[in-house]
Design a protein around this motif. Structure first.
Motif, short mmCIF file in Angstrom:
data_model
loop_
_atom_site.label_atom_id
_atom_site.label_comp_id
_atom_site.label_asym_id
_atom_site.label_seq_id
_atom_site.Cartn_x
_atom_site.Cartn_y
_atom_site.Cartn_z
N THR A 307 -19.76 22.05 37.23
CA THR A 307 -20.30 21.74 35.90
C THR A 307 -21.54 20.88 36.07
OG1 THR A 307 -18.06 21.75 34.98
CG2 THR A 307 -19.78 20.73 33.66
N LEU A 308 -22.55 21.15 35.23
CA LEU A 308 -23.78 20.36 35.26
C LEU A 308 -24.09 19.87 33.84
CD1 LEU A 308 -26.04 22.53 37.61
CD2 LEU A 308 -25.05 20.29 38.12
N PRO A 309 -24.80 18.75 33.71
CA PRO A 309 -25.13 18.20 32.38
C PRO A 309 -26.32 18.92 31.74
CG PRO A 309 -26.00 16.77 34.07
CD PRO A 309 -25.23 17.84 34.80
N THR A 310 -26.15 20.21 31.51
CA THR A 310 -27.24 21.05 31.00
C THR A 310 -26.72 21.93 29.88
OG1 THR A 310 -26.76 22.90 32.49
CG2 THR A 310 -28.20 21.16 33.34
N GLY A 311 -27.58 22.83 29.40
CA GLY A 311 -27.17 23.89 28.50
C GLY A 311 -26.70 25.10 29.30
N ALA A 312 -26.79 26.29 28.66
CA ALA A 312 -26.24 27.50 29.27
C ALA A 312 -27.12 28.10 30.35
CB ALA A 312 -25.98 28.54 28.18
N PHE A 313 -28.36 27.59 30.50
CA PHE A 313 -29.25 28.07 31.56
C PHE A 313 -29.56 26.93 32.52
CE2 PHE A 313 -31.49 31.94 29.37
CZ PHE A 313 -30.28 32.64 29.43
N PRO A 314 -28.57 26.46 33.27
CA PRO A 314 -28.80 25.31 34.15
C PRO A 314 -29.84 25.55 35.22
CG PRO A 314 -26.70 26.38 34.66
CD PRO A 314 -27.19 26.98 33.38
N HIS A 315 -30.06 26.81 35.59
CA HIS A 315 -31.04 27.11 36.63
C HIS A 315 -32.47 26.89 36.17
CE1 HIS A 315 -30.22 30.65 34.24
NE2 HIS A 315 -31.29 31.25 34.69
N PHE A 316 -32.69 26.78 34.86
CA PHE A 316 -34.00 26.38 34.35
C PHE A 316 -34.12 24.86 34.28
CE2 PHE A 316 -34.35 30.76 32.89
CZ PHE A 316 -35.71 31.01 33.00
N GLU A 317 -33.06 24.18 33.91
CA GLU A 317 -33.11 22.73 33.72
C GLU A 317 -32.95 21.96 35.02
OE1 GLU A 317 -31.14 21.09 30.15
OE2 GLU A 317 -30.29 23.10 29.92
N GLN A 318 -32.03 22.41 35.87
CA GLN A 318 -31.78 21.73 37.15
C GLN A 318 -31.71 22.76 38.27
OE1 GLN A 318 -28.60 18.88 37.20
NE2 GLN A 318 -29.25 17.89 35.32
N PRO A 319 -32.84 23.41 38.56
CA PRO A 319 -32.82 24.47 39.58
C PRO A 319 -32.38 23.98 40.96
CG PRO A 319 -35.07 23.86 39.00
CD PRO A 319 -34.18 23.21 38.00
N ASP A 320 -32.75 22.76 41.32
CA ASP A 320 -32.38 22.26 42.65
C ASP A 320 -30.87 22.08 42.75
OD1 ASP A 320 -35.03 22.24 43.35
OD2 ASP A 320 -35.32 20.10 43.01
N ALA A 321 -30.25 21.58 41.69
CA ALA A 321 -28.81 21.38 41.71
C ALA A 321 -28.08 22.72 41.76
CB ALA A 321 -28.36 20.58 40.49
N VAL A 322 -28.60 23.70 41.04
CA VAL A 322 -27.96 25.01 41.02
C VAL A 322 -28.06 25.68 42.39
CG1 VAL A 322 -28.08 27.35 40.05
CG2 VAL A 322 -28.25 25.36 38.55
#
Length: 342
Positions: A307-322
């Motif tokens: 789980t990440l503290p993002t919306g449904a497109f985490p790869h746009f908001e936190q690409p490094d974490a994804v």
């Protein structure tokens, strides 16, 4: 003697009917005269861009960059009114040069065939089969890694269950089917479509004008903000989605989506049947945060859920974490027990 109230009611009904008819005529006129349905649409991704002719899914658009060696990765976008391969752009750009990467425009979206037909999960599964077969043909029939967003995760799950030898692993970003509304334990390989609604929506002369009203820039920004769970959306994605939704035939697949034809009846069962290694990640903001049924699979040895503290497109908001989470998952695949046959 006729009541004056009946006269007033009759006049009101007639006025309402005339107003409605005028609005309908105005909508059609605005759509035909003011809306550009052939906006310039460049390729969503760099690299090779081609069309695959398939017997079961029609013509498909496939992007690729295969300069590097390794296990091929197939990326699959979500389903919505303006879906296309741009939705996987951060992942495609990250992995190109590191391994062969492919991205598919599903039927009805992007540069794939947008004819007026019934779009169903089966059609999407056939498109994934066709793309996977082509990718494996180019890479010595290696099993591939595949990643899908949102509703398309259920299509990928079914494709892998039907041809498990074609895949090494699956990755699911914000998959539908773990919530109370769209979970599924119904008939296998079915959908929730209502033909009467699809026929009412996707019919001249109002089908395309109503769709044009749905994909205005304010409307699309509103829905994208609900996906991101924040006003801070990706503007490049927004602009590309808007152009993609203003192409000939852009309305046909979305009307099937709205009428329910693209929602499987057995999504939850599909996920529970998976034996391949599965990586899943989802956010906690926006309209897509109901994952109450995840415990059904989260404790299984072949599943890894993050789980990440993002919306449904985490790869746009936190690409490094994804990508870090996904890479760690892939690095651990060899430590998992082999998949058992179904």
């Amino acid at each position: 003697m006729t009541s004056p109230f009946r006269h007033r009611a009759g006049r009101s009904a007639a006025a309402a009917a005339l107003t409605l008819a005028g609005a309908a005529v105005g909508l059609v006129g605005w759509s035909r005269l003011a809306v550009n349905r052939r906006m310039p649409l460049p390729p969503a991704l760099p690299g090779r861009h081609e069309r695959l002719e398939t017997a079961r899914a029609g013509d498909l658009s496939l992007y690729s960059t295969a300069d590097a060696q390794g296990v091929p990765l197939l990326l699959i976008h979500s389903i919505n009114a303006a879906a296309n391969a741009y939705e996987v752009r951060p992942l495609y750009l990250h992995y190109r040069g590191l391994r062969p990467v492919y991205a598919l425009d599903l039927p009805g979206f992007g540069f794939s065939e947008r004819s007026r037909r019934r779009y169903t999960p089966r059609l999407m599964v056939e498109a994934i089969h066709a793309a996977t077969d082509e990718i494996r043909r180019r890479h010595d029939n290696l099993p591939i890694d595949a990643l899908a967003l949102s509703l398309s995760a259920s299509f990928l799950a079914r494709a892998s269950l039907e041809r498990s030898d074609c895949y090494r692993s699956l990755a699911l970003i914000s998959p539908t089917g773990f919530d109370a509304k769209l979970s599924g334990e119904g008939p296998p390989d079915g959908h929730r479509g209502r033909d009467w609604l699809r026929d009412a929506l996707d019919r001249p002369p109002f089908g395309r004008p109503v769709f044009d009203a749905l994909v205005t820039r304010p409307s699309m920004r509103f829905f994208l903000q609900k996906t991101f769970g924040s006003p801070r959306i990706d503007e490049g994605l927004f602009d590309y989605d808007h152009a993609s939704a203003h192409q000939p035939g852009a309305e046909h697949a979305p009307w099937c989506f709205i009428a329910g034809h693209l929602f499987p009846t057995d999504t939850t069962r599909l996920y529970e049947r998976l034996r391949l290694p599965v990586w899943m990640v989802h956010g906690v903001r926006g309209d897509f945060v109901d994952y109450r049924l995840v415990p059904r699979v989260a404790g299984r040895e072949n599943w890894r859920v993050e789980t990440l503290p993002t919306g449904a497109f985490p790869h746009f908001e936190q690409p490094d974490a994804v990508t870090a989470g996904y890479d760690a998952f892939l690095a651990g695949i060899t430590r998992l027990p082999p998949a058992r046959p179904m």
